[in-house]
Design a protein around this motif. Structure first.
Motif, PDB file in Angstrom:
ATOM      1  N   THR A 123       0.814  -1.219   0.000  1.00  0.00           N
ATOM      2  CA  THR A 123       0.000   0.000   0.000  1.00  0.00           C
ATOM      3  C   THR A 123       0.844   1.263   0.000  1.00  0.00           C
ATOM      4  OG1 THR A 123      -0.178  -0.064   2.410  1.00  0.00           O
ATOM      5  CG2 THR A 123      -1.937  -1.144   1.138  1.00  0.00           C
ATOM      6  N   SER A 124       2.126   1.118   0.285  1.00  0.00           N
ATOM      7  CA  SER A 124       3.012   2.276   0.265  1.00  0.00           C
ATOM      8  C   SER A 124       4.438   1.786   0.045  1.00  0.00           C
ATOM      9  CB  SER A 124       2.925   3.040   1.590  1.00  0.00           C
ATOM     10  OG  SER A 124       3.864   4.099   1.608  1.00  0.00           O
ATOM     11  N   VAL A 125       5.202   2.582  -0.677  1.00  0.00           N
ATOM     12  CA  VAL A 125       6.598   2.239  -0.918  1.00  0.00           C
ATOM     13  C   VAL A 125       7.516   3.041   0.002  1.00  0.00           C
ATOM     14  CG1 VAL A 125       8.423   2.170  -2.658  1.00  0.00           C
ATOM     15  CG2 VAL A 125       6.086   1.631  -3.306  1.00  0.00           C
TER      16      VAL A 125
ATOM     17  N   VAL B 151       3.453  -3.312   3.776  1.00  0.00           N
ATOM     18  CA  VAL B 151       3.074  -4.537   3.079  1.00  0.00           C
ATOM     19  C   VAL B 151       2.149  -5.343   3.979  1.00  0.00           C
ATOM     20  CG1 VAL B 151       3.918  -6.671   2.011  1.00  0.00           C
ATOM     21  CG2 VAL B 151       5.305  -4.594   1.901  1.00  0.00           C
ATOM     22  N   TYR B 152       1.065  -5.834   3.407  1.00  0.00           N
ATOM     23  CA  TYR B 152       0.144  -6.710   4.121  1.00  0.00           C
ATOM     24  C   TYR B 152       0.166  -8.077   3.455  1.00  0.00           C
ATOM     25  CZ  TYR B 152      -1.683  -2.409   6.124  1.00  0.00           C
ATOM     26  OH  TYR B 152      -1.806  -1.217   6.775  1.00  0.00           O
ATOM     27  N   GLN B 153       0.206  -9.111   4.289  1.00  0.00           N
ATOM     28  CA  GLN B 153       0.160 -10.474   3.769  1.00  0.00           C
ATOM     29  C   GLN B 153      -1.195 -11.071   4.100  1.00  0.00           C
ATOM     30  OE1 GLN B 153       2.992 -13.250   5.404  1.00  0.00           O
ATOM     31  NE2 GLN B 153       2.057 -14.969   4.356  1.00  0.00           N
TER      32      GLN B 153
END
Length: 102
Positions: free
Chosen positions: A28-30, A35-37
């Motif tokens: 969702t953002s760099v 990061v969502y798993q």
């Protein structure tokens, strides 16, 4: 005539079957990295035991591919899926019993 050429890599095997594992993530953002798993994932197996490719078996997709669309037609699929479900249920019961003891 069209053709695809690629080097065949010896696969990892689980109980003599080719497999692949898919795990899903969403970024969702760099900056900052977020990061969502997804808790679940997919494990796919060939429906027949792996054999090195030969002229005789190279077109047997049930040996060489893990695609559900290919393996759902295999005569080995139903028995294998039933065994996997029963194994999963047995494993879950063992884990639940272990956790209750703690």
């Amino acid at each position: 005539q069209k053709a695809v050429l690629q080097q065949y890599v010896e696969p990892l095997l689980l109980e003599d079957h080719k497999f692949d594992i898919r795990i899903f993530f969403v970024i969702t953002s760099v900056d900052p990295l977020v990061v969502y798993q997804y808790k679940g994932g997919i494990a796919r197996f060939s429906s027949e035991k792996y054999q090195k490719p030969t002229k005789k078996n190279v077109n047997n997709n049930n040996i060489h591919l893990t695609n559900f669309a290919v393996n759902k037609k295999s005569k080995f699929r139903v028995k294998r899926m039933l065994n996997e479900v029963l194994d999963d249920l047995a494993a879950q019961k063992h884990v639940q019993a272990f956790l209750r003891e703690k």
